[in-house]
Design an enzyme around this catalytic site. Structure first.
Site, mmCIF file in Angstrom:
data_model
loop_
_atom_site.group_PDB
_atom_site.id
_atom_site.type_symbol
_atom_site.label_atom_id
_atom_site.label_comp_id
_atom_site.label_asym_id
_atom_site.label_seq_id
_atom_site.Cartn_x
_atom_site.Cartn_y
_atom_site.Cartn_z
ATOM 1 N N ASN A 1 0.749 -1.174 0.194
ATOM 2 C CA ASN A 1 -0.061 -0.052 0.095
ATOM 3 C C ASN A 1 0.908 1.258 -0.032
ATOM 4 O O ASN A 1 1.561 1.474 0.828
ATOM 5 C CB ASN A 1 -0.867 -0.075 1.156
ATOM 6 N N PHE A 2 0.779 1.925 -1.161
ATOM 7 C CA PHE A 2 1.795 3.238 -1.138
ATOM 8 C C PHE A 2 1.109 4.328 -0.403
ATOM 9 O O PHE A 2 1.977 5.234 -0.137
ATOM 10 C CB PHE A 2 1.752 3.519 -2.605
ATOM 11 N N LYS A 3 -0.127 4.271 0.038
ATOM 12 C CA LYS A 3 -0.821 5.484 0.441
ATOM 13 C C LYS A 3 -0.440 6.563 -0.113
ATOM 14 O O LYS A 3 -0.586 6.573 -1.673
ATOM 15 C CB LYS A 3 -0.093 5.729 1.957
ATOM 16 N N HIS B 1 -9.633 0.667 5.221
ATOM 17 C CA HIS B 1 -8.317 1.096 5.803
ATOM 18 C C HIS B 1 -8.468 1.917 6.911
ATOM 19 O O HIS B 1 -9.184 3.025 6.870
ATOM 20 C CB HIS B 1 -7.430 1.260 4.779
ATOM 21 N N GLU C 1 -5.368 -5.494 10.783
ATOM 22 C CA GLU C 1 -4.436 -4.439 10.892
ATOM 23 C C GLU C 1 -4.612 -3.515 12.099
ATOM 24 O O GLU C 1 -5.297 -2.596 12.103
ATOM 25 C CB GLU C 1 -4.272 -3.614 9.870
ATOM 26 N N GLY D 1 1.853 1.969 10.481
ATOM 27 C CA GLY D 1 2.900 3.094 10.460
ATOM 28 C C GLY D 1 3.844 3.624 11.640
ATOM 29 O O GLY D 1 4.411 4.773 11.753
ATOM 30 N N SER E 1 3.277 -2.576 10.425
ATOM 31 C CA SER E 1 4.782 -2.469 10.651
ATOM 32 C C SER E 1 5.556 -3.623 10.396
ATOM 33 O O SER E 1 6.339 -3.932 11.068
ATOM 34 C CB SER E 1 5.211 -1.886 12.100
HETATM 35 C C1 PEP Z 1 -1.038 -0.285 5.910
HETATM 36 O O1 PEP Z 1 -0.899 1.035 5.510
HETATM 37 O O2 PEP Z 1 -1.470 -0.941 5.612
HETATM 38 C C2 PEP Z 1 0.134 -0.476 6.753
HETATM 39 C C3 PEP Z 1 0.050 -1.734 7.432
HETATM 40 O O3 PEP Z 1 1.419 0.570 7.021
HETATM 41 P P1 PEP Z 1 2.620 0.217 7.773
HETATM 42 O O4 PEP Z 1 3.092 -0.996 7.095
HETATM 43 O O5 PEP Z 1 3.478 1.429 7.408
HETATM 44 O O6 PEP Z 1 2.331 -0.261 9.223
#
Ligand code: PEP
Length: 236
Positions: free
Chosen positions: A6-8, A91, A160, A166, A196
């Site tokens: 996921n690039f966000k 999300h 998640e 993040g 993470s």
């Molecule tokens: C996400 O955006 O779904 C995510 C898991 O981010 P990160 O890996 O940065 O925690």
């Protein structure tokens, strides 16, 4: 295994093109047929990519309409132009930062289910719920599945925890294991963990019994890291 990036709000159209080219040639070279890889770039980076069969480009978000007057949003017509048939729904950044309601999330689920999208449906508890213990965590996560057709054959559920996204601090292996084990009683679909995930913890997380893959943000923005993660999945 399912390995998703996921690039966000990161990467440009130019850098995404480079990333996807690099990842595609990696996926073609190695014998990685068993694995499904997804990349969710920002909508401005959608392109007419040449993709290997096990790489799909998806949308981080879209409005549940074909087209219409929804300023700032994109709908099915815009996704279809780029042959996009995968989407992330629910999300935590959209739920908590952008205040997306459950009602809208359910509408999106129904619309993109009707249109036969692969749906990565995200659930996960905030810190104050985790602090109350496992029963509260399970109750919270189950509630986020209310109204979702768990028999939809293109559904993927991503667990998640909000406090792990993040932050650089993943849930512990025990926390992931316990939560996915409980979810498995209700969910037949593939179960991902996200929060993470890094190159260093990918192997341990993917080794958890009910973990069918990972959804990765930060650590996946570097294509070399993401390739490493796919390789680790393959070597398990
Ligand atoms: C996400 O955006 O779904 C995510 C898991 O981010 P990160 O890996 O940065 O925690």
């Amino acid at each position: 295994m399912i390995i998703a990036s996921n690039f966000k709000t990161n990467h440009t159209s130019t850098s995404t093109l480079q990333y996807v080219k690099e990842l595609s040639s990696f996926l073609q070279k190695e014998d990685l047929k068993k694995h499904q890889v997804y990349v969710f770039p920002p909508a401005t980076a959608f392109n007419f990519f040449e993709l290997p069969h096990n790489l799909k480009i998806g949308a981080q978000n879209a409005y549940p309409v074909i087209s219409g007057s929804f300023t700032g949003e994109i709908g099915l017509e815009q996704l279809s132009e780029y042959n996009i048939k995968s989407i992330i729904i629910g999300h935590s950044e959209r739920r908590h930062i952008l205040n997306e309601s459950n009602e809208l999330i359910l509408k999106k689920f129904e619309f993109f289910k009707e249109n036969r999208f692969d749906i990565i449906y995200c659930i996960g508890e905030p810190k104050e719920i985790r602090d109350k213990g496992l029963d509260a965590v399970i109750e919270y996560n189950f509630a986020q599945l209310d109204g979702i057709d768990l028999n939809y054959e293109r559904l993927i559920v991503a667990y998640e925890p909000v406090w792990a996204i993040g932050t650089g601090v993943s849930a512990t292996l025990e926390q992931i294991d316990q939560t996915l084990t409980s979810l498995r009683k209700k969910v037949k679909a593939s179960l991902l963990y996200g929060g993470s995930v890094k190159v260093e913890n990918t192997k341990d997380i993917l080794s958890i019994k009910n973990c069918d893959g990972v959804l990765v943000g930060t650590a996946s923005w570097d294509v070399e890291n993401f390739k490493q993660m796919v390789k680790i999945a393959h070597e398990l």
